[in-house]
Design an enzyme around this catalytic site. Sequence first.
Site, PDB file in Angstrom:
ATOM      1  CG  HIS A   1      -0.598  -0.297   2.942  1.00  0.00           C
ATOM      2  ND1 HIS A   1       0.835   0.616   3.121  1.00  0.00           N
ATOM      3  CD2 HIS A   1      -0.417  -1.353   3.022  1.00  0.00           C
ATOM      4  CE1 HIS A   1       0.854  -0.329   3.891  1.00  0.00           C
ATOM      5  NE2 HIS A   1      -0.003  -1.485   4.027  1.00  0.00           N
TER       6      HIS A   1
ATOM      7  CG  HIS B   1       4.327  -1.674   1.979  1.00  0.00           C
ATOM      8  ND1 HIS B   1       2.369  -1.799   2.343  1.00  0.00           N
ATOM      9  CD2 HIS B   1       4.856  -2.385   2.876  1.00  0.00           C
ATOM     10  CE1 HIS B   1       2.254  -3.000   3.082  1.00  0.00           C
ATOM     11  NE2 HIS B   1       3.903  -2.994   3.782  1.00  0.00           N
TER      12      HIS B   1
ATOM     13  CD  GLN C   1       6.636 -11.747  10.323  1.00  0.00           C
ATOM     14  OE1 GLN C   1       7.632 -11.027  10.402  1.00  0.00           O
ATOM     15  NE2 GLN C   1       5.558 -10.660  10.365  1.00  0.00           N
TER      16      GLN C   1
ATOM     17  N   GLY D   1       8.935   1.178   8.873  1.00  0.00           N
ATOM     18  CA  GLY D   1       8.415   2.049   9.389  1.00  0.00           C
ATOM     19  C   GLY D   1       7.641   2.060  10.298  1.00  0.00           C
TER      20      GLY D   1
ATOM     21  CG  ASP E   1       4.594  -3.074  12.058  1.00  0.00           C
ATOM     22  OD1 ASP E   1       4.155  -3.108  12.507  1.00  0.00           O
ATOM     23  OD2 ASP E   1       4.417  -2.872  10.818  1.00  0.00           O
TER      24      ASP E   1
ATOM     25  CB  SER F   1      -1.291  -6.090   4.593  1.00  0.00           C
ATOM     26  OG  SER F   1       0.169  -4.690   4.140  1.00  0.00           O
TER      27      SER F   1
HETATM   28  O1  PAF Z   1       6.824  -5.387   8.406  1.00  0.00           O
HETATM   29  C1  PAF Z   1       7.043  -6.256   7.990  1.00  0.00           C
HETATM   30  O2  PAF Z   1       6.298  -6.390   6.763  1.00  0.00           O
HETATM   31  C2  PAF Z   1       7.402  -7.663   8.690  1.00  0.00           C
HETATM   32  O3  PAF Z   1       7.492  -8.238   9.539  1.00  0.00           O
HETATM   33  C3  PAF Z   1       9.288  -8.061   8.329  1.00  0.00           C
HETATM   34  C4  PAF Z   1       9.591  -6.719   8.431  1.00  0.00           C
HETATM   35  C5  PAF Z   1       8.913  -7.545   6.411  1.00  0.00           C
HETATM   36  C6  PAF Z   1       9.729  -9.672   8.497  1.00  0.00           C
HETATM   37  O4  PAF Z   1       8.476 -10.224   7.994  1.00  0.00           O
END
Ligand code: PAF
Length: 281
Positions: A34, A37, A61, A147, A150, A186
Site C-alpha cells: 500500500h 510501503h 512470525q 515503518g 510497527d 495490509s
Molecule cells: O513489517 C513487516 O512487514 C514484517 O514484519 C517484515 C519486517 C517484512 C518481516 O517479515
Amino acid sequence: MNTIKSVSDMQQWACATREAGKRIAFVPTMGFLHEGHVALMREGKGRGDYLVVSIFVNPTQFGVGEDYEDYPRDLEEDTEKVSSAGGNIIFAPSAKEMYPSGYQTFVAVEKVTQNLCGASRSTHFQGVTTVVAKLFNIVKPHVAIFGEKDYQQLVTIRQMTRDLNFDIEIIGMPTIREEDGLAMSSRNKYLSPEERKQALCLFNALNQVEKLFRGGEKNSKKLIDRAATIIRVQSAADIDYVKVCHPETIEDLEWIDDRALMALAVKIGKTRLIDNLVLKN
Ligand code: PAF
C-alpha cells in the site's frame, strides 16, 4: 525489474552489485503493498543505487491461530507497485526456500520484545528478527527501511542490528495514514465497512492523548484512561493493550519526563490493528 526467487541467485546478485561498488537499499515487506510501503520504497530509492524489495509472508512470525494462511497476497499487483516506485529487484522466495526441512536456527532479541505486542504474541518478534537477519544475509543491503507504524519492530531490529554487528544503516519512516487518519496496513483489507468506521477510534484516541499531553498531562495512567475510554465506545473494539512506554527500552512509564511512546493494539472485530504516537515535550 527482475523477480528473484532463490536465495543463491539473490546472494549472487548482491555480491556482484557490491563488488561493482554500488549501494543496495532494501525494503523488507510481506507484500499486499500500500502507500505506506510505497513511501518506504521512495526513501530507499533515494538512498541506494539499487532498490531491492522482499515480498515474503513469513510463517515464523505468526502464532498458532493467527492469520498466516489468510494474510492477503497479490504478487502481480505488488510487482506493478514496486516497478512504478522504481524498484530494481523483487526478492520473493517460497517458505521452503527460506526454511528448508531441518531448519533450526532462530534469532531472539530479549528485553525490548517483552512488552506491548511481545506480551500477547510470544513468538512474533523471534520470527521477525529471524527472517530479517536471514534477509540481511541474503540481500546484503547497505541500508534498510522500516515503518514506524510497527514501532516496537523497528526498535527490535535496531537492537538486533547493533548486537549482531550487521553493517547496515536502519532508517525509520513515519506512518502513512488514510485521509481520515487510519494508519495504512495490509490488514485493513479485512475490515467490513462498519468496522472500518470504528477502526478510526485508534487514531482518535491518539489525537486526544496528544492534546491532553500538550495541555500538560504527564501522568501515563490519565493518558491511558482517556485513550481506552475513546476506544471502548466502539462496539467492535476489544483492547489488547493501551500503554505508555519508554521509546527506546519499551518499558512502561508511569510519568513522562521527556519523551514517551503511546502504543495501542486493538481488535476491531477479528482484525488486530496497532498504532502509536511519540509524545515529546
Ligand atoms: O513489517 C513487516 O512487514 C514484517 O514484519 C517484515 C519486517 C517484512 C518481516 O517479515
